[in-house]
Design a protein around this motif. Structure first.
Motif, PDB file in Angstrom:
ATOM      1  N   UNK A  65       0.807  -1.225   0.000  1.00 16.33           N
ATOM      2  CA  UNK A  65       0.000   0.000   0.000  1.00 16.33           C
ATOM      3  C   UNK A  65       0.840   1.274   0.000  1.00 16.33           C
ATOM      4  N   UNK A  66       2.100   1.182   0.381  1.00 14.55           N
ATOM      5  CA  UNK A  66       2.976   2.356   0.369  1.00 14.55           C
ATOM      6  C   UNK A  66       2.878   3.193   1.628  1.00 14.55           C
ATOM      7  N   UNK A  67       1.675   3.455   2.082  1.00 10.63           N
ATOM      8  CA  UNK A  67       1.448   4.204   3.313  1.00 10.63           C
ATOM      9  C   UNK A  67       0.230   3.637   4.014  1.00 10.63           C
ATOM     10  N   UNK A  68       0.355   3.434   5.313  1.00 10.75           N
ATOM     11  CA  UNK A  68      -0.737   2.843   6.094  1.00 10.75           C
ATOM     12  C   UNK A  68      -0.980   3.686   7.332  1.00 10.75           C
ATOM     13  N   UNK A  69      -2.227   4.025   7.576  1.00 12.31           N
ATOM     14  CA  UNK A  69      -2.621   4.648   8.834  1.00 12.31           C
ATOM     15  C   UNK A  69      -3.375   3.594   9.630  1.00 12.31           C
ATOM     16  N   UNK A  70      -2.790   3.144  10.728  1.00  9.18           N
ATOM     17  CA  UNK A  70      -3.360   2.070  11.527  1.00  9.18           C
ATOM     18  C   UNK A  70      -4.589   2.556  12.289  1.00  9.18           C
TER      19      UNK A  70
END
Length: 213
Positions: free
Chosen positions: A124-129
């Motif tokens: 995804x390249x960037x993940x906000x948990x």
């Protein structure tokens, strides 16, 4: 002069307590807000190695042009950024408080706590948990490609043995490898908060760093 570099969730105002101690030993202190922090919180510059490392290098050159002697005080991720930015520079003295010395290890730990896998991050390249923590594949890849391999300045490390972000073995191995003085506190975590089980910040600086000459 000491160049004070704060860490994540910090600000330039953190330098005030240290400056009071350093001033008594004849040192001046210069501190800035890193991107996404303090007065720069709402500005577009990102809190990433690609943004921060050149900034630190530029500020160091300004300090070097105005003072004959430059030292470094860095906390948490500020220490990692500083070591990436200034590995070959002439620093009279370095003081690290709860330094991050292995950013990959830190990212992997916080990802595990947040339930995010490396496979998902790469995909995804960037993940906000779910807990609000943000992770970037480009930052992780940069940290993986650029471990700390060279650090020569005389360095003292202040580290709490209860710190969850960096393993005690990791900090001890780093101290031995780069000939750092390591001061351990058995009752402190990553932040030296003034809760009952921690020492307040004003008590830490003179205790751990009494010899600034």
């Amino acid at each position: 002069v000491f160049f004070y570099v704060h860490g994540k969730m910090g600000s330039k105002e953190e330098a005030l307590d240290f400056a009071a101690v350093a001033d008594a030993h004849g040192w001046q202190v210069v501190s800035i807000d890193l991107p996404e922090h303090g007065a720069r919180k709402d500005l577009p510059e990102p809190f990433t190695p690609a943004q921060i490392i050149p900034e630190l290098q530029g500020i160091y050159q300004v300090l070097r042009s105005r003072w004959k002697t430059v030292g470094l005080y860095a906390t948490s991720m500020g220490a990692w950024f500083s070591m990436q930015a200034l590995p070959g520079e002439e620093l009279e003295r370095c003081l690290f408080a709860s330094p991050v010395v292995d950013l990959c290890q830190l990212i992997e730990k916080t990802m595990a706590w947040s339930g995010v896998t490396l496979e998902r991050l790469e995909r995804e390249g960037k993940v906000i948990a779910d807990n609000g923590e943000s992770f970037s594949w480009s930052v992780y890849a940069a940290a993986k490609a650029h471990p700390i391999t060279h650090w020569a300045p005389r360095t003292t490390i202040c580290f709490g043995e209860l710190a969850p972000l960096t393993d005690l073995d990791t900090i001890q191995t780093f101290a031995v490898r780069f000939l750092c003085e390591l001061c351990l506190r058995h009752d402190c975590r990553h932040w030296f908060h003034p809760e009952p089980d921690y020492l307040p910040p004003r008590a830490c600086a003179p205790r751990f760093f009494p010899d600034l000459h």
